[in-house]
Design an enzyme around this catalytic site. Structure first.
Site, short mmCIF file in Angstrom:
data_model
loop_
_atom_site.label_atom_id
_atom_site.label_comp_id
_atom_site.label_asym_id
_atom_site.label_seq_id
_atom_site.Cartn_x
_atom_site.Cartn_y
_atom_site.Cartn_z
N ASP A 227 -12.42 0.44 -10.23
CA ASP A 227 -12.71 -0.55 -9.21
C ASP A 227 -12.94 -1.88 -9.92
OD1 ASP A 227 -13.48 -0.22 -6.05
OD2 ASP A 227 -14.40 -2.00 -6.93
N CYS A 326 -8.29 3.28 5.92
CA CYS A 326 -9.11 3.29 7.13
C CYS A 326 -8.55 2.24 8.10
CB CYS A 326 -10.58 3.03 6.81
SG CYS A 326 -10.90 1.55 5.82
#
Length: 433
Positions: A227, A326
């Site tokens: 990340d 999502c």
């Protein structure tokens, strides 16, 4: 102390919008020199909502000096929003999205620390009534009060009525349970890495999917998690440690800069890719009055997603990859998968994953029904999209499809795929008391 600190930080983040309003009204505290904004939030949370500032020294004295003003701001905020409890201050944010009130509270049992039976027993001792395994989505929809069920699809997921709060529960603060939406559990479940595998979690923070992967691996193997955000990685590291995860390496690095030919990743056979997206499926995250993403924004996101998916498929030992978002938008989902599969030619195929899952991909291309979709209305979850890709040809040592039996008998043995018949589960030696 680490558990207490993690719980404090987690609750501070949950109350962050409320704390920002309180600090805006308490200008003298904000004006204090050398008081970082995040520390100010932690101090105010612990002073007004927590256990009353267990720290010492000048920070404690500073916060107490402004206590009366902060308490007055809190009272004013309650009057303004017409609520009587501190917890109710969060309700306007949670209820801002249609469908948010009907999504149950999903609780994933962390099998690195305990087992489903022990967690069920714990909740029963706390006064909850266990109704057994759900037979349909309608049973989940009917949950109310202090009743809970075992999910009908995922073997380590318990389901409680919407907005049941476990943030102060011992099982949550000790890492025995993970508060994770059902749809968010699908990517790791469908990736199904065998124990001992090397796995990449390409866009990992905040880490719920990473801890789920570790549980599936039984902490046997290696997880490489990437990340770009330092703070998110720090929070993720704390969460993984709390969950008892071992055998992971966190890297503050853009996944696109990772060299697939690096010998370090030569044994990576599974990749979970959940890249940045519009977030349009997250019913509890953003107010619905927020404008839908423009066509230009969606095209920019889709371009990035195609690039990162192509990059992930270039790892030489890769056997299976799960791509998930999502998002509700076809541009970020079926269109991305279709474009990359066309680029790859015959190297990879789309797997008909979880055939008995009720919601399938939209008919954007032949075979798109092999993808999964989720929504508050149909599956009582956040909006989600999942596609499973497998390598074809020589060296493809994984099954060509994921079996329908995953729904009927989904618990996995070590080294088996989703849907295999399990051995009888042994009770873990670490019992929750």
């Amino acid at each position: 102390h680490v558990r207490q600190l993690y719980a404090l930080v987690s609750e501070t983040l949950r109350y962050s919008p409320v704390l920002e309003k309180l600090l805006a009204g308490a200008a003298p505290l904000q004006a204090e020199k050398k008081l970082p904004p995040q520390l100010a939030k932690v101090l105010v949370y612990d002073l007004l909502f927590g256990k009353g500032l267990k720290c010492g020294g000048r920070w404690k004295a500073l916060a107490r000096r402004h206590r009366a003003r902060l308490e007055a701001e809190l009272a004013r905020l309650k009057v303004q929003q017409k609520v009587s409890r501190n917890e109710d201050l969060l309700a306007p944010v949670q209820a801002a999205s249609p469908g948010a009130s009907q999504v149950p509270r999903y609780v994933r049992v962390n099998t690195l620390k305990t087992c489903v039976d022990d967690v069920i027993d714990f909740f029963k001792r706390q006064g909850y009534a266990y109704l057994g395994k759900a037979a349909s989505v309608q049973e989940l929809r009917a949950l109310s009060g202090k009743k809970f069920l075992l999910d009908l699809h995922l073997p380590e997921l318990l389901v409680f009525p919407p907005q049941t709060d476990f943030h102060d529960n011992l099982l949550y603060t000790s890492g025995h349970i993970i508060l994770q939406d059902k749809a968010s559990c699908l990517p790791a479940f469908l990736l199904g890495p065998a124990a001992g595998s090397h796995v990449i979690d390409a866009c990992a923070a905040p880490g719920n999917k990473t801890s789920h992967l570790a549980a599936i691996l039984k902490n046997k193997g290696q997880i490489f998690a990437f990340d770009v955000d330092t703070k998110r990685l720090a929070t993720m590291n704390t969460m993984l440690m709390r969950a008892g995860v071992t055998g992971f390496q966190l890297a503050q690095q853009d996944f696109l800069t990772v060299d697939p030919r690096d010998p370090k990743y030569g044994k990576v056979t599974y990749i979970l890719l959940d890249p940045s997206c519009s977030g349009s499926g997250m019913v509890n995250r953003v107010p619905r009055e927020e404008a839908a993403p423009s066509a230009e924004r969606l095209q920019a996101l889709a371009g990035f997603q195609r690039k990162v998916l192509s990059h992930a498929l270039s790892f030489p030992a890769l056997r299976r990859l799960v791509y998930s978002t999502c998002s509700l938008h076809r541009e970020e989902n079926e269109d991305v998968v279709h474009a990359v599969l066309q680029e790859q030619g015959s190297a990879f195929r789309l797997v008909n994953a979880f055939p008995s899952w009720p919601c399938r991909g939209v008919a954007a291309f032949p075979g798109a029904e092999s993808c999964l979709r989720a929504s508050p209305a149909d599956t009582l979850t956040h909006g989600f999209f999942v596609a499973v890709l497998e390598r074809l040809g020589e060296g493809a040592a994984v099954p060509s499809s994921l079996p329908a039996a995953a729904e009927e008998n989904p618990q996995r043995r070590e080294g088996t795929e989703p849907g295999a018949v399990p051995k009888k589960r042994k009770r873990k030696k670490q019992r929750v008391k």
